[in-house]
Scaffold this active site. Structure first.
Site, PDB file in Angstrom:
ATOM      1  N   ASP A 175      17.001   4.873  -2.876  1.00  0.00           N
ATOM      2  CA  ASP A 175      17.491   4.028  -1.776  1.00  0.00           C
ATOM      3  C   ASP A 175      17.789   4.901  -0.551  1.00  0.00           C
ATOM      4  OD1 ASP A 175      20.459   1.961  -1.262  1.00  0.00           O
ATOM      5  OD2 ASP A 175      18.391   1.701  -0.546  1.00  0.00           O
ATOM      6  N   HIS A 176      17.270   4.488   0.598  1.00  0.00           N
ATOM      7  CA  HIS A 176      17.521   5.189   1.874  1.00  0.00           C
ATOM      8  C   HIS A 176      17.178   6.679   1.802  1.00  0.00           C
ATOM      9  CE1 HIS A 176      19.113   1.885   4.177  1.00  0.00           C
ATOM     10  NE2 HIS A 176      19.811   1.523   3.116  1.00  0.00           N
ATOM     11  N   HIS A 212      18.017  -5.579   3.138  1.00  0.00           N
ATOM     12  CA  HIS A 212      19.141  -4.707   2.812  1.00  0.00           C
ATOM     13  C   HIS A 212      20.433  -5.466   3.106  1.00  0.00           C
ATOM     14  CE1 HIS A 212      17.368  -0.554   2.202  1.00  0.00           C
ATOM     15  NE2 HIS A 212      16.330  -1.344   2.358  1.00  0.00           N
TER      16      HIS A 212
END
Ligand SMILES: O=C(COP(=O)(O)O)NO
Ligand SMILES: [Ca+2]
Ligand code: NA
Ligand SMILES: [Zn+2]
Length: 305
Positions: A80-81, A208
């Site tokens: 994630d990210h 998100h």
């Protein structure tokens, strides 16, 4: 079974349902996610941020991969990210089956360059890629994006971005933001924008900042001694509408954080003498499982495995 993100998300977009991607930081969170998805016969994505990798490293990644491999439902392990090419490749070396390169705070051309590099490397190893175009409000893992700079995703740019990068799925900014405070009351979700982008693209889209921050959980959190201000999250009906129009991956972290904290606080409040870790990590797992089940049903993932 442990699969790539694409294997989970392409059917989700086609089948007009969403698959939640829950963040994990330990064994109990991972169990709440995977065991509950198994019970509901739902595909699910387990994601680790760079902070989670710093916190749990290969130990945590191995817990997720092993539980995923033994699961009766499809599970992807997702970065994630991811903030750089190096971070994405390191995650792939750790056994991740899906990686996000989040270069959305760069200008359009730079975002394309960064994303393209990761797509080429990841695809060479059979791993799926998530990219992002547009900026959410709230606090992104590594970039503080305040309201005035937050900008929503332009549909024409999204088409160009997908063509030029080859990304497998795309996170779009449509009004959500990270954390427990997503705006005064119910956050505005730009459904027209989602539907326009969906009509011009075919790859799975990602939302998100999709925690619901349910009142029942924040009330319990306060009653058990927690302090939280006027918190607000995305409404269930906004999610059920969005997954009819291209949103296939739905990121949820805050709801599990709050649920785990409610479980622990309530355990300590009800029995100050308790000092067996299982007696507060177990309740944390139980409250998180309720949240996981709710999200799987709201998104329509239940029964789709
Ligand atoms: O987008 C998220 C999580 O968002 P929330 O804070 O709404 O859970 N992670 O990448
Ligand atoms: Ca971003
Ligand atoms: Na992500
Ligand atoms: Zn996010």
């Amino acid at each position: 079974m442990l699969v790539t993100g694409k294997e989970i998300l392409v059917p989700a977009r086609e089948g007009k349902y969403g698959v939640p991607a829950f963040n994990t930081n330990n064994m109990e969170i991972t169990q709440a996610i995977i065991h509950t998805a198994e019970k509901l016969e739902a595909p699910v994505m387990v994601q680790m941020s760079e902070g989670a990798i710093k916190y749990g490293g290969q130990d945590l990644a191995n817990i997720v991969k092993d539980m995923a491999q033994r699961a009766k439902i499809p599970v992807a392990l997702h970065l994630d990210h991811g903030s750089s090419y190096e971070s994405a490749l390191k995650a792939i070396a750790m056994g991740f089956t899906s990686v996000m390169i989040d270069a959305s705070h760069h200008d359009f051309e730079e975002n394309i360059r960064e994303t393209k590099r990761v797509v080429e490397a990841a695809h060479a190893m059979g791993i799926s890629v998530e990219a992002e175009l547009g900026r959410l409000g709230g606090i992104e893992e590594h970039v503080i994006v305040d309201e005035k700079d937050a900008f929503l995703t332009d549909p024409e740019e999204a088409v160009q971005f997908i063509e030029q990068t080859g990304t497998d799925y795309l996170a779009i900014a449509i009004g959500t933001s990270h954390g427990a405070y997503k705006g005064k009351g119910r956050p505005f979700i730009d459904h027209e924008r989602i539907e326009k982008i969906a009509s011009m693209t075919t790859i799975p889209l990602v939302a998100h900042g999709s925690s619901g921050v349910p009142k029942e959980i924040t009330d319990r959190f306060r009653t058990a001694g927690g302090e939280i201000g006027e918190a607000a999250g995305i409404a269930d009906e906004d999610l059920t509408r969005a997954v009819q129009h291209g949103i296939a991956k739905v990121n949820v972290d805050t709801d599990l954080r709050l649920a785990a904290s409610v479980g622990v606080r309530e355990a300590f409040m009800s029995n100050p003498k308790e000092f067996d870790p299982r007696k507060w990590m177990g309740p944390a797992r139980d409250v998180m499982s309720e949240i996981v089940a709710h999200k799987l049903k709201v998104l329509g993932a239940a029964g789709k495995a």
